[in-house]
Design an enzyme around this catalytic site. Structure first.
Site, PDB file in Angstrom:
ATOM      1  N   ASP A  40       5.309  22.588   2.591  1.00 14.25           N
ATOM      2  CA  ASP A  40       6.070  23.138   1.771  1.00 14.25           C
ATOM      3  C   ASP A  40       5.925  22.843   0.130  1.00 14.25           C
ATOM      4  O   ASP A  40       6.670  21.904  -0.444  1.00 14.25           O
ATOM      5  CB  ASP A  40       7.484  23.127   1.875  1.00 14.25           C
ATOM      6  N   ARG A  52      -1.985  29.440  -6.784  1.00 12.72           N
ATOM      7  CA  ARG A  52      -2.037  30.549  -6.088  1.00 12.72           C
ATOM      8  C   ARG A  52      -1.865  31.849  -6.911  1.00 12.72           C
ATOM      9  O   ARG A  52      -2.516  32.952  -6.885  1.00 12.72           O
ATOM     10  CB  ARG A  52      -1.136  30.633  -4.812  1.00 12.72           C
ATOM     11  N   CYS A  74      29.741  34.127 -28.282  1.00 10.76           N
ATOM     12  CA  CYS A  74      30.069  33.015 -27.506  1.00 10.76           C
ATOM     13  C   CYS A  74      29.011  32.176 -27.187  1.00 10.76           C
ATOM     14  O   CYS A  74      27.754  32.279 -26.950  1.00 10.76           O
ATOM     15  CB  CYS A  74      30.205  33.760 -26.017  1.00 10.76           C
ATOM     16  N   CYS A  96      37.104  34.317 -20.712  1.00 13.11           N
ATOM     17  CA  CYS A  96      35.923  33.724 -20.786  1.00 13.11           C
ATOM     18  C   CYS A  96      36.156  32.227 -20.674  1.00 13.11           C
ATOM     19  O   CYS A  96      36.875  31.900 -21.838  1.00 13.11           O
ATOM     20  CB  CYS A  96      34.755  34.108 -22.034  1.00 13.11           C
ATOM     21  N   TYR A 133      -6.444  22.447   3.393  1.00 12.09           N
ATOM     22  CA  TYR A 133      -6.169  23.008   4.519  1.00 12.09           C
ATOM     23  C   TYR A 133      -7.436  23.990   4.853  1.00 12.09           C
ATOM     24  O   TYR A 133      -7.610  24.465   6.035  1.00 12.09           O
ATOM     25  CB  TYR A 133      -4.842  23.756   4.715  1.00 12.09           C
ATOM     26  N   GLU A 152      -1.417  23.451  12.585  1.00 10.00           N
ATOM     27  CA  GLU A 152      -1.273  22.761  11.374  1.00 10.00           C
ATOM     28  C   GLU A 152       0.036  22.734  11.040  1.00 10.00           C
ATOM     29  O   GLU A 152       0.960  23.661  11.065  1.00 10.00           O
ATOM     30  CB  GLU A 152      -1.914  23.335  10.169  1.00 10.00           C
ATOM     31  N   CYS A 176      31.719  38.175 -20.355  1.00  8.72           N
ATOM     32  CA  CYS A 176      32.136  38.062 -21.380  1.00  8.72           C
ATOM     33  C   CYS A 176      31.457  38.936 -22.735  1.00  8.72           C
ATOM     34  O   CYS A 176      30.159  38.882 -22.544  1.00  8.72           O
ATOM     35  CB  CYS A 176      32.128  36.626 -21.980  1.00  8.72           C
ATOM     36  N   LYS A 211       7.840  29.826  11.389  1.00  7.16           N
ATOM     37  CA  LYS A 211       8.735  29.014  10.585  1.00  7.16           C
ATOM     38  C   LYS A 211       9.648  28.015  11.312  1.00  7.16           C
ATOM     39  O   LYS A 211      10.312  28.578  12.247  1.00  7.16           O
ATOM     40  CB  LYS A 211       9.688  29.866   9.736  1.00  7.16           C
ATOM     41  N   LYS A 247       2.720  23.346   8.307  1.00  9.00           N
ATOM     42  CA  LYS A 247       2.883  24.283   7.098  1.00  9.00           C
ATOM     43  C   LYS A 247       3.593  23.419   5.842  1.00  9.00           C
ATOM     44  O   LYS A 247       4.654  23.176   6.019  1.00  9.00           O
ATOM     45  CB  LYS A 247       3.472  25.678   7.376  1.00  9.00           C
ATOM     46  N   CYS A 267      34.851  30.969 -24.379  1.00  8.78           N
ATOM     47  CA  CYS A 267      35.456  31.408 -25.982  1.00  8.78           C
ATOM     48  C   CYS A 267      36.866  32.099 -25.648  1.00  8.78           C
ATOM     49  O   CYS A 267      37.490  32.550 -26.607  1.00  8.78           O
ATOM     50  CB  CYS A 267      34.302  32.450 -26.386  1.00  8.78           C
TER      51      CYS A 267
HETATM   52  S1  IVH Z   1      -3.490  28.745   5.567  1.00 12.08           S
HETATM   53  C1  IVH Z   1      -5.230  33.073   4.307  1.00 12.08           C
HETATM   54  N1  IVH Z   1      -2.415  26.167   6.231  1.00 12.08           N
HETATM   55  O1  IVH Z   1       1.388  28.416   2.998  1.00 12.08           O
HETATM   56  C2  IVH Z   1      -4.131  32.133   4.028  1.00 12.08           C
HETATM   57  N2  IVH Z   1      -1.342  27.586   4.394  1.00 12.08           N
HETATM   58  O2  IVH Z   1       2.008  32.030   3.153  1.00 12.08           O
HETATM   59  C3  IVH Z   1      -4.398  30.829   4.358  1.00 12.08           C
HETATM   60  N3  IVH Z   1       0.307  26.603   3.595  1.00 12.08           N
HETATM   61  O3  IVH Z   1       0.371  30.286  -0.024  1.00 12.08           O
HETATM   62  C4  IVH Z   1      -3.387  29.916   4.213  1.00 12.08           C
HETATM   63  N4  IVH Z   1       0.423  24.671   4.599  1.00 12.08           N
HETATM   64  O4  IVH Z   1      -0.157  27.650   0.250  1.00 12.08           O
HETATM   65  C5  IVH Z   1      -2.349  27.424   5.297  1.00 12.08           C
HETATM   66  N5  IVH Z   1      -1.963  24.402   6.790  1.00 12.08           N
HETATM   67  C6  IVH Z   1      -1.556  25.310   5.906  1.00 12.08           C
HETATM   68  C7  IVH Z   1      -0.763  25.559   5.019  1.00 12.08           C
HETATM   69  C8  IVH Z   1      -0.469  26.730   4.288  1.00 12.08           C
HETATM   70  C9  IVH Z   1       0.842  25.277   3.664  1.00 12.08           C
HETATM   71  C10 IVH Z   1       0.842  27.424   2.312  1.00 12.08           C
HETATM   72  C11 IVH Z   1      -0.208  28.157   1.636  1.00 12.08           C
HETATM   73  C12 IVH Z   1       0.193  29.670   1.248  1.00 12.08           C
HETATM   74  C13 IVH Z   1       1.143  29.645   2.106  1.00 12.08           C
HETATM   75  C14 IVH Z   1       0.867  30.948   2.995  1.00 12.08           C
END
Ligand code: IVH
Length: 692
Positions: free
Chosen positions: A112, A131, A442, A419, A237, A108, A437, A325, A110, A422
């Site tokens: 952000d 969370r 200030c 500073c 997810y 999947e 400072c 990552k 990830k 001031c």
């Molecule tokens: S699964 C048990 N799937 O990434 C953990 N997490 O460090 C299950 N995140 O805080 C997480 N996309 O919010 C999962 N496709 C994805 C995700 C995802 C983003 C975030 C999630 C979590 C962090 C994991």
């Protein structure tokens, strides 16, 4: 009439799903708006028929953001891998643990953004938490409700609903479970960030560094109408918990989630070999910029639930998943100049002012250089070409100086001896790298102190951004944080870019902040080393800011978890700021008058308890922090009234007294149906059993 409202609501829900989740609208925006208006009119004429999950009820006004609530199941995080080797090791590890059985992987993106959990009871969204620290999340239900891709009510599967206007009564195998929890990632599309930031700047607020921060900030707004105006979206997810439902695989669970009306990311795939997993990663490294949302890697999960269960989890993360990552985003730009900012404790921080550049969706104009030593170590000069990097959710930093691009015109930065605000000579100490400072008056420091006081960590005064603060200080309307409470809307409206409406809104926000709990006020005061956790420890021990302010340094140091540096800065702060504290008291901050009330003074209470009272003969458990009273004192009050206090919640417990951040005892009490007394109700009962 109810039938008409129900039918119209179901139709709107259907179109919402088509538009916001499936991206396949069937009607024009105008037609959709007309349906909404029709429903609004019907509801206006019949307010008793408005149900909380009606499509008109997404924006509920002021929200309850802020209370910390325990997750039913802790929200774990993921182990991270940064290169192929680490992912191969992950695969080898699970192969071994599963005894060589065939493994199917799900990959999947990830996202952000911000992890949230959504709880549905009988198909209705009842709670949404961030969370948080994984164990406790923040209640952001009201803001989550404004996200159109989050169903307020679980849907019956579209493909089984022959009549699209049919109400969402579940049928057959898709019966709606009594309790269901999903988890997902809330995000803001990256191309929307610049517009949000332009507006923030116009309001005198600090721009968000990246889309993730924008999503986090928006989810925590106190005004749901504001949150509704932010383009928040979600990808769900995981089906975390569904009473009465079981699945063989993660993919099956995701399919089910989609049928309930949740939005899942479309780029999820299934693979039978690790090579395919790695190829998926490479494909998305190349393509990630083209997505309309930020992703910081991929997540690799074991598909079969039985294998997931077999692998289990460590305290921190599941063994059946890993996040792989992406490399950090990079951009190249030049340093136009180096400025110096003065922080609230007087520390001077150098900042590189950059030629604006887009990095992962955000326009970056500056990057912190941390301190004098860092500039020297990196040898950053004015005019240098630099590599800017943003990894994960951190703020952008200068990762590298491209010295080969130097022309000879670059200028070495001289750290100021005075500073910049001031003009007081700066102080360097042996003990730390920071240059300070030391002029407490200030104005730059004062502005930062006020900014911190008004921030989320402190009293969360929305609308009090740096531009407004600067004007308030420069026009001498305020000289310290307590002066905020004397501000009149008339005077505020005279400031630049401040209309009458926003002026009175700001004054209202300031007045509201008087109710802030003691912990946040203590953090807001901006004492060095005092963040939320030390503030909690200190108040647990001293029960009020007032008591803490009178404590001897040895007593502060004796508090478990408080080190000598913190004790020293707390003591020094109160020694120097008596008049400020007095002013805050006089301004009417409620945390200052809790302790002095009658029922909480133990001696007083025990001598005057009425015979047969609410407490006598009953068993209590006390948890969480009760504003203005330690748990020991609370227990003493209960005992003085003939009650019993135990430490764990069982079916024999009559009441749980739950203060702020109550923790697992709270969940236990809910599980066992033990009645819960809020701090307020508890104090009321205490007062009622004293003959004052
Ligand atoms: S699964 C048990 N799937 O990434 C953990 N997490 O460090 C299950 N995140 O805080 C997480 N996309 O919010 C999962 N496709 C994805 C995700 C995802 C983003 C975030 C999630 C979590 C962090 C994991």
């Amino acid at each position: 009439m109810r039938a008409q409202i129900d039918e119209l609501s179901a139709l709107i829900r259907y179109h919402e799903r088509k538009y916001y989740i499936e991206n396949q609208p069937e009607v024009s925006d105008a037609d959709f708006d007309a349906l909404m208006r029709q429903l609004e009119e019907l509801e206006r004429a019949n307010p008793e028929l408005i149900s909380p999950d009606s499509p008109t009820q997404r924006v509920g006004g002021r929200t309850q953001v802020g209370s910390r609530i325990a997750h039913r199941i802790p929200m774990l995080s993921l182990d991270n891998g940064y290169d192929e080797k680490q992912v191969q090791e992950f695969a080898a590890r699970i192969q071994r643990l599963l005894g060589g059985a065939a493994i199917e992987y799900v990959t999947e993106l990830k996202i952000d953004g911000l992890g949230v959990s959504l709880l549905y009871e009988n198909g209705i969204l009842v709670r949404g938490l961030t969370r948080g620290d994984g164990e406790f999340g923040e209640d952001v239900t009201d803001n989550l409700r404004t996200i159109r891709s989050i169903p307020l009510r679980l849907a019956a599967p579209l493909e089984q609903t022959t009549d699209r206007r049919a109400s969402t009564v579940p049928i057959g195998i898709d019966a709606i479970p009594p309790v269901l929890e999903v988890r997902g990632e809330v995000f803001i599309p990256k191309h929307r960030l610049d517009k949000i930031n332009a507006q923030r700047k116009a309001n005198g607020e600090v721009p968000f560094a990246n889309p993730r921060n924008a999503a986090a900030g928006s989810l925590r707004l106190l005004d749901a109408a504001m949150a509704a105006s932010r383009p928040l979206d979600i990808f769900v997810y995981t089906l975390n918990y569904a009473e009465e439902l079981e699945f063989a695989t993660h993919i099956e669970a995701l399919e089910k989630i989609k049928r309930f009306g949740f939005k899942c990311n479309p780029h999820t795939e299934c693979h039978s070999s690790l090579e395919d997993v790695l190829a998926y990663y490479q494909r998305w490294v190349a393509k990630r910029e083209a997505l309309s949302y930020d992703v910081d890697g991929i997540v690799v999960k074991v598909n079969t639930i039985a294998q997931q269960n077999q692998l289990g989890a460590t305290a921190k993360s599941p063994r059946w998943a890993i996040s792989y990552k992406f490399p950090a985003h990079q951009a190249i730009t030049t340093v136009e100049r180096i400025g110096v900012q003065v922080g609230r404790t007087g520390v001077l921080t150098p900042v590189a002012i950059l030629k604006p550049v887009t990095l992962a969706g955000a326009t970056i104009m500056n990057a912190t250089l941390h301190n004098e030593q860092e500039i020297r170590a990196k040898d950053v000069r004015i005019g240098d070409t630099v590599v800017l990097e943003r990894a994960g959710d951190v703020i952008p930093k200068i990762a590298d100086v491209l010295t080969e691009k130097r022309t000879g015109k670059e200028v070495v930065f001289q750290f100021p001896e005075r500073c910049p605000t001031c003009d007081t000579p700066v102080q360097r100490s042996e003990r730390e790298v920071a240059v300070r400072c030391v002029n407490a008056a200030c104005s730059a420091q004062l502005k930062r102190r006020i900014s911190h006081f008004a921030s989320r960590e402190g009293l969360q005064i929305e609308g009090l951004g740096p531009v407004t603060i600067t004007q308030l200080v420069d026009t001498e309307l305020i000289h310290d944080v307590a002066d905020l409470y004397a501000l009149k809307a008339d005077a505020v409206s005279q400031l630049e870019r401040m209309g009458e409406k926003s002026a009175s809104k700001l004054v209202r926000q300031i007045a509201r902040s008087k109710e802030t709990p003691a912990v946040k006020v203590l953090v807001g005061l901006g004492i060095s080393h005092v963040g939320e956790s030390s503030a909690e420890l200190l108040l647990e021990h001293f029960s009020s800011i007032d008591a803490l302010s009178k404590a001897a340094i040895e007593d502060i140091e004796a508090v478990p978890g408080i080190g000598p540096h913190t004790a020293d800065s707390v003591f020094t702060f109160f020694a120097q700021n008596g008049p400020l504290l007095q002013k805050l008291k006089e301004a009417g901050l409620t945390c200052f008058n809790v302790v002095v009330q009658g029922p909480r003074a133990s001696a007083h209470a025990s001598s005057a308890v009425t015979e047969d009272n609410f407490f006598s003969g009953k068993t209590f458990v006390v948890t969480g922090s009760l504003e203005g009273m330690t748990r020991t004192a609370a227990s003493a009050e209960i005992k003085a009234r003939g009650g019993k206090v135990t430490s764990s919640v069982t079916s024999k417990t009559d009441y749980l007294v739950a203060g702020e951040s109550p923790g697992s005892k709270y969940e236990k009490a809910r599980e066992l149906d033990v009645p819960i007394l809020t701090a307020e109700a508890f104090f009321e009962k205490l007062s009622a059993t004293v003959d004052l």
